[in-house]
Design an enzyme around this catalytic site. Structure first.
Site: not given
Ligand code: NDP
Length: 457
Positions: A49, A54, A57, A183, A187, A442, A447
């Site tokens: 983080c 976080c 980012k 996410y 982002e 407002h 709101e």
């Molecule tokens: P996520 O699990 O959110 O997303 C992973 C993405 O990668 C999905 O869209 C998935 O597709 C895709 N994917 C997985 N494997 C492959 C592959 N082999 N080829 C192509 N695409 C693939 O992970 P992130 O890495 O974005 O983030 C990890 C975690 O960190 C998040 O789940 C979240 O909990 C946390 N986080 C939170 C934030 C916040 O609160 N603002 C900010 C950043 C991270 P599919 O959907 O098809 O499975």
């Protein structure tokens, strides 16, 4: 906990492996209760983080808003000329701030009475860890080692960056491909595009942000595209080559190719358990490598506990904090010993933000017989002069039978800030009537949440 007039047979009462959000919170809280705590951290204090998640980012998200803001200011009579972006300034200022935070984490641990080992620790027994070849015993061990980016094994994998490397790039890329639909991908596509890179977001499915409300996903896609991110759904990268001049060439599933200066993979994060000694000691993990724990965060070895991303329940800092505190209360104190995973609010810091709490419309319809959908979509007042075409979506789902608000979703400026307050209302069991009887502030966007009179569905 060591008792007076009872000498513990262990070097420490609690040995925490990993000084990320969850580990530090648990360690500090336990030490504050008189528990003899040691913490080992091999990489960076504050964990993902603070160092590669976080915090940096969000700093980059702020940066990426400025370009747009300068542009929009013209409608208000403020003209900024000669605006340029200097990546090293942003990157290095970010590093200075993170270094400051690392120091704060170090002080927090030490001042609370924890012993800090800035070294790798491995588990060598139910009550024993090894740090730099030294055997240390503890009544309990807490695994809080977090997660690690997962990059699929494709030809050319060595040419891509993940969220571990993206924050410290030597030069700012002119052309970026971000792969993934979660996410991090959404982002970072916003950050790159906002700071002026030509940005392609590539996702293998029909629409990114799987698991979010369908309408929120569609609306976000429309808004993200307006900001200049090129969305490429239903495709994937097959291989990556690096040309002699350093340019990366991505080959897609349909055989087409595209050049980029950086390709970022944001394809999920896996529990960080490799080489930790868990298997040898008999700590059960699941097929993704996540440490399996009870409601009380106890692993299959009763003296070993785990919290945070390494148990892979909900990969969010505030959840790791809640888990750390619940565990320490359960072991050494009083109060709530489990974590309520219901109604966890969350935000995606894309542009504009998504803020969400509770059920999606799809989940609400599955679980409740009659669901009223309240919805408002508008152009924020600011943009009447700014010229921006950005729109805001607000949505509320209500159980017709009880009037309980089941879910609230927003895509718009400061959605994260707004939804945090709404989450308190939902936790308190607010009905739609409570929202309706609340006086609005407002003029704000927020709101709208107390003035949605008629359901649209
Ligand atoms: P996520 O699990 O959110 O997303 C992973 C993405 O990668 C999905 O869209 C998935 O597709 C895709 N994917 C997985 N494997 C492959 C592959 N082999 N080829 C192509 N695409 C693939 O992970 P992130 O890495 O974005 O983030 C990890 C975690 O960190 C998040 O789940 C979240 O909990 C946390 N986080 C939170 C934030 C916040 O609160 N603002 C900010 C950043 C991270 P599919 O959907 O098809 O499975």
């Amino acid at each position: 906990m060591s008792q007076e007039n009872q000498v513990s047979q262990y070097d420490y009462d609690l040995f925490v492996i990993g000084a990320g959000s969850g580990g530090v919170r648990a360690a500090r809280m336990a030490a504050g209760m008189g528990v003899r705590v040691a913490v080992a951290e091999e990489r960076y204090l504050g964990g993902t983080c603070v160092n590669v998640g976080c915090v940096p980012k969000k700093l980059y998200v702020y940066a990426s808003h400025y370009a747009e803001t300068f542009h929009e200011a013209a409608g208000f009579g403020l003209h900024a000329s000669g605006v340029t972006f200097d990546w090293p300034t942003l990157r290095d200022n970010k590093t200075t701030e993170i270094t400051r935070l690392n120091g704060i984490y170090r002080n927090l641990l030490i001042n609370s009475g924890c012993e800090l080992f800035e070294a790798r620790a491995t588990v060598t027994g139910p009550n024993e860890v090894s740090v730099d070849g030294r055997r240390i015993t503890a009544e309990r061990i807490l695994i809080a080692t977090g997660g690690w980016p997962h990059v699929p094994d494709i030809p050319g994998r060595e040419h891509v960056i993940s969220s571990n490397e993206v924050f410290d790039l030597e030069t700012f890329p002119r052309r970026v491909i971000v792969l993934g639909g979660g996410y991090i991908a959404v982002e970072f596509a916003g950050i790159f595009a906002g700071l002026g890179a030509r940005t392609d977001l590539v996702y293998r499915g029909d629409l990114f942000l799987r698991g979010f409300d369908q309408e929120v996903r569609e609306f976000t896609a429309q808004e993200v595209a307006k900001k200049g991110v090129k969305l490429r759904f239903n495709t994937n990268i097959r291989s990556i080559k690096k040309a002699d001049d350093g340019v990366l060439i991505a080959e897609f599933e349909d055989g087409s190719t595209q050049e980029a200066d950086q390709i970022m993979y944001a394809t999920g994060r896996v529990p960080n358990t490799a080489g930790l000694g868990l298997e040898e000691v008999g700590v059960a993990t699941d097929k993704s490598g996540a440490v399996v724990v009870s409601d009380q965060f106890q692993t299959s070895i009763p003296s070993i506990y785990a919290i945070g991303d390494v148990i892979d329940r909900v990969q969010l800092t505030p959840v790791a904090l809640a888990e750390g505190m619940a565990l320490v209360r359960a072991l050494y104190g009083k109060g709530e010993k489990t974590v309520d995973y219901d109604l966890i609010p969350t935000a995606v810091f894309c542009q504009p933000n998504i803020g969400t709490v509770g059920l999606t419309e799809e989940q609400a319809r599955e679980r409740f017989a009659k669901v009223d959908v309240y919805r408002s979509e508008f152009r924020a007042m600011k943009h009447t002069l700014s010229g921006s075409q950005e729109r805001t979506l607000m949505k509320m789902l209500v159980d017709q039978e009880t009037d309980r608000v089941l879910g609230v979703h927003m895509v718009g400026a400061e959605a994260g800030e707004i939804i945090q307050g709404i989450a308190v209302a939902l936790k308190a069991g607010a009905t739609k009537a409570v929202f309706d009887s609340t006086i609005g502030i407002h003029p704000t966007a927020a709101e709208e949440f107390v003035t949605m009179r008629e359901p649209v569905r």
